[in-house]
Design an enzyme around this catalytic site. Structure first.
Site, PDB file in Angstrom:
ATOM      1  CG  ASP A   8      -1.953  -1.077   1.197  1.00  0.00           C
ATOM      2  OD1 ASP A   8      -2.092  -1.732   0.157  1.00  0.00           O
ATOM      3  OD2 ASP A   8      -2.631  -1.269   2.224  1.00  0.00           O
ATOM      4  CG  ASP A 129     -12.591  -2.489  -0.393  1.00  0.00           C
ATOM      5  OD1 ASP A 129     -12.192  -3.648  -0.600  1.00  0.00           O
ATOM      6  OD2 ASP A 129     -12.193  -1.497  -1.033  1.00  0.00           O
TER       7      ASP A 129
END
Length: 244
Positions: A8, A129
């Site tokens: 990330d 998500d």
């Protein structure tokens, strides 16, 4: 089952967040490309890359870092975070991304997902998500009213390569993955599911392998690798299959 180690990116560096909160960022590597090379050398067959700033901005921000990873490793990357239109998708596939991850745009423009799946077969994944059972978008700052299952079913017959299912409340929290909701979603679909969020131990990986027959084909692991809770070689042996 495929292991997808996570990179990330925030401000050009490799970080991890807790439940997607930017204020919780912990920097693990100042050079994402070096980290990607480490994953490749360890035997990983894929890497999962997200531009965190891009997810908030609606366009890829950490272009230099992502291109550096592409030029450093030979294994395929799946990449998302701020990819919101056909031009973005086309440009990143041409740059060498093997699979583009669509999140926000999948909720607001499912017809675009279907179209690009036709243009780039096997190269488009949809990220769902969830927070409290409902998909969250735009860097997890907004929550929709549709259920994760109903959203996923919109893509059942359009050629999506995989559904990446993340429980936001568990992401980075080291509380274990949401096995039950992952199983329920995978059983409802013919699309392969990649589990994400909360993996903290080898035992978590062992539990996920039991969902392989339900349609869970991979797992994304981030903080547990960086913190040393999960040994990469051990994880690859446990998951077996496409990692060997």
């Amino acid at each position: 089952m495929i292991l997808y180690p996570a990179i990330d990116i925030n401000d050009g560096q490799c970080v991890r967040l807790l439940r997607g909160e930017k204020s919780s960022a912990i920097t693990y590597s100042v050079d994402p490309a070096v980290q990607a090379k480490h994953f490749q050398n360890a035997g990983c067959k894929w890497i999962h890359v997200v531009d965190l700033e891009g997810a908030f901005a609606g366009k890829v921000v950490n272009v230099t870092a992502v291109r550096s990873i592409l030029s450093t490793v030979d294994i395929p990357l799946q990449f998302g975070g701020g990819i919101r239109n056909r031009t973005h998708i086309h440009d990143w596939i041409n740059a060498g991304i093997s699979r583009v991850i669509l999140g926000t745009v999948a909720l607001f423009n499912p017809n675009l997902v279907a179209a690009v799946c036709r243009d780039y077969p096997g190269m488009i994944s949809v990220s769902i998500d969830v927070r409290n059972g409902k998909p969250a978008v735009e860097g997890w700052t907004k929550t929709s009213t549709i259920t994760a299952r109903d959203l996923a079913l919109k893509f059942e017959d359009v050629g999506v390569a995989s559904i990446i299912f993340t429980d936001i409340d568990r992401d980075g929290a080291m509380q274990g993955p949401n096995l039950e909701e992952t199983r329920i979603l995978a059983q409802a679909l013919s699309i392969p599911v990649i589990a994400s969020g909360g993996v903290s131990s080898i035992d978590d990986l062992l539990q996920l392998t039991k969902l392989n027959n339900d349609g869970v084909e991979g797992v994304i692991v981030g903080r547990a690798i960086y913190d040393g809770r999960i040994n990469m070689n051990h994880a690859l042996r446990v998951l077996g299959g496409d990692n060997t």
